[in-house]
Motif scaffolding. Sequence first.
Motif, PDB file in Angstrom:
ATOM      1  N   ILE A   1       0.814  -1.219   0.000  1.00  0.00           N
ATOM      2  CA  ILE A   1       0.000   0.000   0.000  1.00  0.00           C
ATOM      3  C   ILE A   1       0.851   1.275   0.000  1.00  0.00           C
ATOM      4  N   TYR A   2       2.159   1.145   0.058  1.00  0.00           N
ATOM      5  CA  TYR A   2       3.029   2.318   0.190  1.00  0.00           C
ATOM      6  C   TYR A   2       3.712   2.642  -1.137  1.00  0.00           C
ATOM      7  N   ARG A   3       3.562   3.898  -1.567  1.00  0.00           N
ATOM      8  CA  ARG A   3       4.270   4.353  -2.766  1.00  0.00           C
ATOM      9  C   ARG A   3       5.316   5.389  -2.360  1.00  0.00           C
ATOM     10  N   GLN A   4       6.524   5.198  -2.843  1.00  0.00           N
ATOM     11  CA  GLN A   4       7.596   6.140  -2.553  1.00  0.00           C
ATOM     12  C   GLN A   4       7.599   7.259  -3.586  1.00  0.00           C
ATOM     13  N   TRP A   5       7.941   8.453  -3.114  1.00  0.00           N
ATOM     14  CA  TRP A   5       8.045   9.640  -3.966  1.00  0.00           C
ATOM     15  C   TRP A   5       9.445  10.204  -3.842  1.00  0.00           C
ATOM     16  N   PHE A   6      10.028  10.593  -4.983  1.00  0.00           N
ATOM     17  CA  PHE A   6      11.433  10.967  -5.015  1.00  0.00           C
ATOM     18  C   PHE A   6      11.625  12.385  -5.576  1.00  0.00           C
ATOM     19  N   GLY A   7      12.709  13.016  -5.122  1.00  0.00           N
ATOM     20  CA  GLY A   7      13.174  14.244  -5.733  1.00  0.00           C
ATOM     21  C   GLY A   7      14.219  13.914  -6.786  1.00  0.00           C
ATOM     22  N   LEU A   8      14.088  14.485  -7.969  1.00  0.00           N
ATOM     23  CA  LEU A   8      15.011  14.203  -9.066  1.00  0.00           C
ATOM     24  C   LEU A   8      15.767  15.466  -9.469  1.00  0.00           C
ATOM     25  N   GLU A   9      17.006  15.304  -9.806  1.00  0.00           N
ATOM     26  CA  GLU A   9      17.883  16.411 -10.191  1.00  0.00           C
ATOM     27  C   GLU A   9      17.219  17.264 -11.274  1.00  0.00           C
ATOM     28  N   GLY A  10      17.268  18.601 -11.087  1.00  0.00           N
ATOM     29  CA  GLY A  10      16.721  19.510 -12.076  1.00  0.00           C
ATOM     30  C   GLY A  10      15.264  19.862 -11.874  1.00  0.00           C
ATOM     31  N   CYS A  11      14.632  19.340 -10.833  1.00  0.00           N
ATOM     32  CA  CYS A  11      13.220  19.644 -10.593  1.00  0.00           C
ATOM     33  C   CYS A  11      13.055  21.141 -10.296  1.00  0.00           C
ATOM     34  N   PRO A  12      11.879  21.719 -10.592  1.00  0.00           N
ATOM     35  CA  PRO A  12      11.658  23.128 -10.256  1.00  0.00           C
ATOM     36  C   PRO A  12      11.421  23.295  -8.765  1.00  0.00           C
ATOM     37  N   GLY A  13      11.668  24.482  -8.250  1.00  0.00           N
ATOM     38  CA  GLY A  13      11.426  24.763  -6.840  1.00  0.00           C
ATOM     39  C   GLY A  13      11.466  26.254  -6.577  1.00  0.00           C
ATOM     40  N   LYS A  14      10.758  26.668  -5.538  1.00  0.00           N
ATOM     41  CA  LYS A  14      10.821  28.056  -5.096  1.00  0.00           C
ATOM     42  C   LYS A  14      10.556  28.085  -3.596  1.00  0.00           C
TER      43      LYS A  14
ATOM     44  N   PHE B   1      13.916  40.250   7.370  1.00  0.00           N
ATOM     45  CA  PHE B   1      14.223  40.020   5.955  1.00  0.00           C
ATOM     46  C   PHE B   1      13.028  39.357   5.279  1.00  0.00           C
ATOM     47  N   ASP B   2      13.008  39.452   3.968  1.00  0.00           N
ATOM     48  CA  ASP B   2      11.996  38.794   3.131  1.00  0.00           C
ATOM     49  C   ASP B   2      12.723  38.312   1.888  1.00  0.00           C
ATOM     50  N   ILE B   3      13.081  37.051   1.879  1.00  0.00           N
ATOM     51  CA  ILE B   3      13.895  36.475   0.809  1.00  0.00           C
ATOM     52  C   ILE B   3      13.057  35.464   0.034  1.00  0.00           C
ATOM     53  N   ALA B   4      12.853  35.717  -1.250  1.00  0.00           N
ATOM     54  CA  ALA B   4      12.111  34.801  -2.123  1.00  0.00           C
ATOM     55  C   ALA B   4      12.975  34.481  -3.334  1.00  0.00           C
ATOM     56  N   GLN B   5      13.122  33.201  -3.623  1.00  0.00           N
ATOM     57  CA  GLN B   5      13.993  32.795  -4.730  1.00  0.00           C
ATOM     58  C   GLN B   5      13.438  31.555  -5.416  1.00  0.00           C
ATOM     59  N   ALA B   6      13.725  31.457  -6.714  1.00  0.00           N
ATOM     60  CA  ALA B   6      13.569  30.180  -7.405  1.00  0.00           C
ATOM     61  C   ALA B   6      14.783  29.321  -7.066  1.00  0.00           C
ATOM     62  N   LYS B   7      14.558  28.044  -6.843  1.00  0.00           N
ATOM     63  CA  LYS B   7      15.677  27.179  -6.458  1.00  0.00           C
ATOM     64  C   LYS B   7      15.532  25.826  -7.158  1.00  0.00           C
ATOM     65  N   PRO B   8      16.142  25.690  -8.359  1.00  0.00           N
ATOM     66  CA  PRO B   8      16.108  24.395  -9.039  1.00  0.00           C
ATOM     67  C   PRO B   8      16.690  23.292  -8.157  1.00  0.00           C
ATOM     68  N   SER B   9      16.114  22.096  -8.308  1.00  0.00           N
ATOM     69  CA  SER B   9      16.534  20.913  -7.547  1.00  0.00           C
ATOM     70  C   SER B   9      16.244  21.040  -6.055  1.00  0.00           C
TER      71      SER B   9
ATOM     72  N   PHE C   1      10.717  18.849   7.635  1.00  0.00           N
ATOM     73  CA  PHE C   1      10.521  20.105   6.927  1.00  0.00           C
ATOM     74  C   PHE C   1      11.907  20.660   6.644  1.00  0.00           C
ATOM     75  N   LEU C   2      12.401  20.357   5.460  1.00  0.00           N
ATOM     76  CA  LEU C   2      13.793  20.638   5.103  1.00  0.00           C
ATOM     77  C   LEU C   2      13.817  21.891   4.242  1.00  0.00           C
ATOM     78  N   PHE C   3      14.280  23.002   4.826  1.00  0.00           N
ATOM     79  CA  PHE C   3      14.163  24.312   4.211  1.00  0.00           C
ATOM     80  C   PHE C   3      15.542  24.846   3.848  1.00  0.00           C
ATOM     81  N   PRO C   4      15.654  25.566   2.719  1.00  0.00           N
ATOM     82  CA  PRO C   4      16.963  26.102   2.308  1.00  0.00           C
ATOM     83  C   PRO C   4      17.542  27.059   3.355  1.00  0.00           C
ATOM     84  N   GLU C   5      18.840  27.019   3.509  1.00  0.00           N
ATOM     85  CA  GLU C   5      19.532  27.939   4.417  1.00  0.00           C
ATOM     86  C   GLU C   5      20.304  28.956   3.581  1.00  0.00           C
TER      87      GLU C   5
END
Length: 331
Positions: free
Chosen positions: A175-188, A216-224, A246-250
Motif C-alpha cells: 500500500i506504500y508508494r515512494q516519492w522521489f526528488g530528481l535532479e533539475g526539478c523546479p522549486g521556489k 528580511f523577506d527572501i524569495a527565490q527560485a531554487k532548481p533541484s 521540513f527541510l528548508f533552504p539555508e
Amino acid sequence: MQVSRFVQAAFLCGAALAMPAQAKQPPGPRILKIDLRVEGSESWQTKVSSEKGTIAERFFLATVLEPSDSLDAMNPLDPDSMRKAQDTSARQIADMQKIQERNKALAPAAAPNAAMQQQVNQAIMQAYAKCKGDEACIKAAVMQANPGLMTPPPGATMRPGVPDASMASQEEKEIYRQWFGLEGCPGKFRATRNDVSQGSVSDVGASKPWNHEARFDIAQAKPSLCLSYPMSVVNEDANTLFLPGFLFPEIPAVQKNIGNVTTAVPEEIAAWAAKTLKGAPLSGTKSETINLTRPILVLPLGNASYKGSVKVTMTWSLTDGYKAGAALPDQ
C-alpha cells in the motif's frame, strides 16, 4: 497405498495456479507545498537586566516529487511499519520450515512411474483451472476425474506448497508508494522574518539599551529544491503522507546586532513540523502553541530566566498534479 501417498505429496508440493494481481497505475508528478507561519513572543530577565521580543516568521516552499512505479508493503519512514515487516518475515520463515517438514513426511516412499505421475498432474492442473482456488471444488474435481485417487488425509491442504489456514502468515498489503526528488526539478521558496526585541542591560551601574532584530523577506527560485526530499512515502489505502522532515533552504541573511543568521527554520519549530508531517493527510492545516526552551531572537545573559511561546500554523499538500514547464504556486 503408494498412489495415495503420491497424491498427498502432489497436493502439497505442486505448482499452484494463481491469477495475476492487477497492477495499480502510478500517478503523475505532484507539487509538494508547505507553508509554515510562526507568531509569538519571548523574554528573559535577571535582577538588573531584561529583554522582550516578538516573533513573526513565515517559511514557504513548493517543489515537485516523482512517484515510484510500484507499491511496497513496508514504509521506511514509519517505525511501526518496519517492525511489522520484520515480524511478518520471521513468521514466513517459520511457516516455510513447517511446510518443508510436512512435505517431507508426506513424500512417497518410492517415486511413481511416469504414467501415474502424468495422470495425477493432469487431474490437479485441470481442477485448478476449473475451480479458481476453491479447495472444495478442486477436491471434488480431482476425485471425479480419477476416482482411483484417494482423498488426502484431514488437514492436508489442496493448495500445493501453501500452508493451510492454521499455519499461514498474513502478508502485509502493498500500500506504500515512494516519492522521489530528481535532479533539475523546479522549486521556489520564501522566508520572512520580522523579529524585534527591546531591553536593557546593566553596565557599570548604568542601564544601556539591549535590542536585537531579524528582518528580511527572501524569495527565490531554487532548481533541484526537491533533492531536500530524496524520498517521501504515501500510504495509498489511508491517503496519508510521510515526509523526512521540513527541510528548508539555508540562505545567509546578515542582521543588525546579531551577526550572521540564515533562513533556516528554528530548531524546535522544525522538529514540530517534522513530527506533524509523518502520517499526515495528503493535504491539511494544523495549528499548535509551542512553549520554547531555546531563544529564537533574544540573547539571554548569564543565568537569566527565559520564557518563550509561539503559535505555529502549517498548511501542506501533495495532491496537485504537475505538468513540465508549469509555474509553481506562490502560496
